[in-house]
Scaffold this motif. Structure first.
Motif, short mmCIF file in Angstrom:
data_model
loop_
_atom_site.label_atom_id
_atom_site.label_comp_id
_atom_site.label_asym_id
_atom_site.label_seq_id
_atom_site.Cartn_x
_atom_site.Cartn_y
_atom_site.Cartn_z
N VAL A 187 -1.69 -5.55 -2.09
CA VAL A 187 -2.73 -4.92 -2.90
C VAL A 187 -2.24 -4.79 -4.34
O VAL A 187 -2.97 -5.11 -5.30
N LEU A 188 -1.02 -4.32 -4.50
CA LEU A 188 -0.48 -4.06 -5.84
C LEU A 188 -0.33 -5.35 -6.65
O LEU A 188 -0.73 -5.41 -7.82
N THR A 189 0.23 -6.38 -6.04
CA THR A 189 0.45 -7.63 -6.78
C THR A 189 -0.86 -8.36 -7.06
O THR A 189 -1.02 -8.97 -8.12
N ALA A 190 -1.81 -8.30 -6.12
CA ALA A 190 -3.12 -8.89 -6.39
C ALA A 190 -3.80 -8.18 -7.55
O ALA A 190 -4.43 -8.81 -8.41
N GLY B 168 6.62 3.13 -8.04
CA GLY B 168 7.17 2.76 -9.33
C GLY B 168 6.32 1.79 -10.12
O GLY B 168 6.41 1.75 -11.36
N GLU B 169 5.49 0.99 -9.45
CA GLU B 169 4.74 -0.06 -10.13
C GLU B 169 3.24 0.23 -10.26
O GLU B 169 2.60 -0.23 -11.20
N THR B 170 2.68 0.96 -9.31
CA THR B 170 1.24 1.19 -9.32
C THR B 170 0.75 1.88 -10.59
O THR B 170 -0.27 1.47 -11.17
N PRO B 171 1.41 2.95 -11.08
CA PRO B 171 0.93 3.56 -12.32
C PRO B 171 0.92 2.59 -13.50
O PRO B 171 0.04 2.67 -14.37
N SER B 172 1.88 1.68 -13.56
CA SER B 172 1.91 0.70 -14.65
C SER B 172 0.72 -0.25 -14.57
O SER B 172 0.07 -0.56 -15.58
N VAL B 173 0.43 -0.74 -13.36
CA VAL B 173 -0.72 -1.63 -13.18
C VAL B 173 -2.01 -0.88 -13.51
O VAL B 173 -2.91 -1.41 -14.18
N LEU B 174 -2.10 0.36 -13.05
CA LEU B 174 -3.29 1.17 -13.34
C LEU B 174 -3.45 1.39 -14.84
O LEU B 174 -4.56 1.32 -15.38
#
Length: 601
Positions: A299-302, A363-369
């Protein structure tokens, strides 16, 4: 490293040797992440070694060949994981595109679409007419590794419309996701419906729903699918592997929905004024579908790849509001679920595979958001309504307040005390300095990511800025402006362990430059509010750390601090008259004199 990356290893005829060499390289990459600051090797220097022409050719050959067994697929997954970790600099992204690595990864994405039956109907016929028939790949042996491949692609195409275009126009993507020709009038003679229409930059809103939209639920901001009153696609749930087509490839999951879709040949008269170049790539609705139907890292990478495509202008403008309803809630739900499960392992120093997956998500989801909702009021509104402010502020607070687990590992020795025995060995037989704890590295990532997310949420609306301040998070934001943050809880814990025989806990000693820059961005967005500027920021003495950062040795920190100070010293700001050893004006003058902005003489 030269031995591992040589042709004798990476191009060996025995796949077991190739796989073993790649595993060594991956473990070396993982170890480099936690290396101490004094280590001669970091991720950037390691990337400079790996991403050279000779070695990249070997990696490209592995990615390009058809995987015939599980070892071959494991090789592809490991290479994608290495690229995802090491591709941090602009020069690395450029060389990965020039070497053909991005095209090879795009082909790998196409294999997953083929395996699950998402190839558009008549795509093979159209691809053969356009000379792209050979670019439709065979399905993979296993279904794993999609998250690593998407993560590698997201790392390469980040912040570059050119690289995003290279992905969208990759032959394999065009072959399996061709655009149907909806033109009419005089353009129909020039572009018959059998020809593939290339996606355009900043495409206009479609007058009719396109076939890939059958994968998505209807939203108030997007055209309703003809013949589908419920708004949801009628895609069958039967697995693509259970229903192969006559040519041996999995049948399309879209075939069952064609009854509710009007073919483009029947829409010619109604779409006479649609420009052939202003169409969206079907890759975008497919990625939205992946975000809504996959789990965990996929989900995150997509979402990361989708964000790059949207920010580069390859999506319909109407997608902005739709993604606020279809993508943003999924990301926030993923983040909240991972955070709630972290309580089970707060006191554990051991990082299992499941725990590492949760750490990566947090660690990565807030950056993508943050990237997704920046400069988008509809998406910011959707994020706030889904509780993004509360969960992001909680993560930032936990990165400072929650004590780290005590590290009790030590070298084993048959002679008794492992520490004394290790010191008695010759220097060439001793291990190097201990690396940093995984949880400590994770907290620094969380700080940077959450600060960027808070800054993105505070861009436009005064109510959102007030909601952030009401979470009592300003103290933590200002602490992130310092290289050596500290709070009362950490100091008390430090005194408790001082003089004790127990191992001292590893505390977050320093904030890297990336955290400081993200904190400057968050303060700058909050200072857009006159009320917050004259009350909260003044009460917390926000000007003092920012003025100090104007003399920071890193020019990027100086730029971020200067942009923030511009908001703090406006005419109505009480910080304009703050008494400091060196005035802000003299600091800014000294910065100008040390740059090339002024002409000679």
């Amino acid at each position: 490293m030269p031995a591992i990356l040589s042709e004798s290893c990476l191009q060996n005829e025995h796949p077991e040797i190739v796989l073993a060499a790649l595993r060594v390289l991956k473990d070396f990459t993982v170890a480099t992440i936690s290396a101490s600051a004094s280590s001669p090797i970091n991720l950037t220097s390691l990337a400079d070694t790996v991403f050279t022409d000779g070695y990249l050719e070997s990696l490209r050959l592995i990615l390009s060949r058809r995987a015939s067994n599980r070892d071959d697929e494991a090789q592809i997954t490991i290479i994608a994981s290495i690229i995802r970790t090491l591709c941090l600099e602009e020069r690395h992204r450029t060389v990965l595109v020039d070497s053909g690595i991005l095209d090879a990864l795009a082909t790998r994405i196409a294999t997953f679409a083929v395996a699950e039956g998402y190839v558009l109907p008549k795509a093979e016929v159209r691809a053969r007419i356009e000379g792209l028939g050979e670019y439709i790949p065979e399905p993979p042996i296993t279904a794993g590794g999609l998250d690593e491949v998407l993560g590698a692609v997201a790392a390469i195409i980040s912040e570059s419309p050119y690289r995003v275009g290279k992905l969208v126009y990759s032959p394999s993507i065009l072959a399996i996701f061709p655009n149907f020709n909806n033109n009419g009038g005089s353009q129909y003679a020039k572009s018959p419906p059998e020809f593939i229409v290339l996606p355009g930059l900043r495409p206009s809103r479609p007058k009719e729903p396109e076939i890939m939209d059958l994968l998505l639920p209807r939203t108030p901001f997007y055209p309703r699918v003809i013949g589908n009153p419920g708004g949801f696609s009628s895609i069958g749930t039967q697995s693509s592997r259970e229903s192969p087509s006559a040519n041996g490839r999995p049948s399309s999951k879209l075939q069952t929905s064609l009854v509710s879709w009007t073919p483009p040949e029947e829409n010619m008269a109604r779409n006479a004024d649609v420009d052939a170049t202003e169409v969206e790539s079907p890759l975008i609705p497919w990625l939205i579908h992946l975000v809504r139907t996959r789990h965990g890292g996929e989900v995150l990478t997509a979402a990361a790849v989708l964000t790059s495509l949207f920010k580069a202008g390859f999506a319909y403008k109407v997608r902005e509001a739709s993604m606020g309803l279809l993508v943003v809630p999924v990301l926030i739900g993923l983040l909240e679920d991972a955070e709630s499960k972290m309580k089970e392992s707060e006191n554990s120093n051991w990082v299992s595979r499941d725990l590492k997956a949760r750490l990566d998500i947090i660690g990565e989801t807030p950056s993508v958001l943050a990237r997704l909702i920046t400069d988008s009021e509809p998406m910011q509104k959707a994020a706030v309504e889904c509780g993004a402010i509360k969960i992001v502020c909680k993560l930032l607070k936990n990165s400072y307040d929650t004590p780290l687990a005590v590290a009790e590992s030590r070298p084993w020795s048959p002679m008794g005390d492992g520490v004394d025995a290790a010191r008695s060995l010759p220097s060439e037989c001793q291990l190097g300095e201990e690396g940093e704890q995984a949880h400590l590295i994770h907290r620094r990532r969380v700080r940077e990511a959450t600060l960027r997310a808070l800054g993105a949420l505070a861009t436009f609306k005064e109510d959102y800025r007030k909601a952030i301040v009401d979470q009592d998070v300003v103290t933590y934001i200002l602490s992130s402006l310092s290289q050596s943050p500290g709070n009362s809880k950490q100091k008390d814990q430090d005194m408790q362990y001082r003089g004790s025989s127990k191992s001292k806990p590893l505390l977050p000693k320093q904030n890297p430059v990336s955290v400081i820059i993200a904190a400057c961005y968050a303060v700058r967005m909050l200072s857009r509010s006159v009320n917050i500027l004259r009350t909260v920021l003044v009460d917390h003495s926000a000007s003092e750390p920012l003025f100090r950062l104007l003399r920071h040795p890193n020019v990027n920190v100086q730029n971020a601090a200067t942009a923030c100070v511009c908001n703090l010293v406006t005419e109505f700001s009480p910080m304009r008259e703050v008494s400091t050893p060196v005035s802000p004006l003299s600091l800014l003058q000294s910065i100008l004199l040390t740059t090339d902005f002024l002409a000679p003489g």
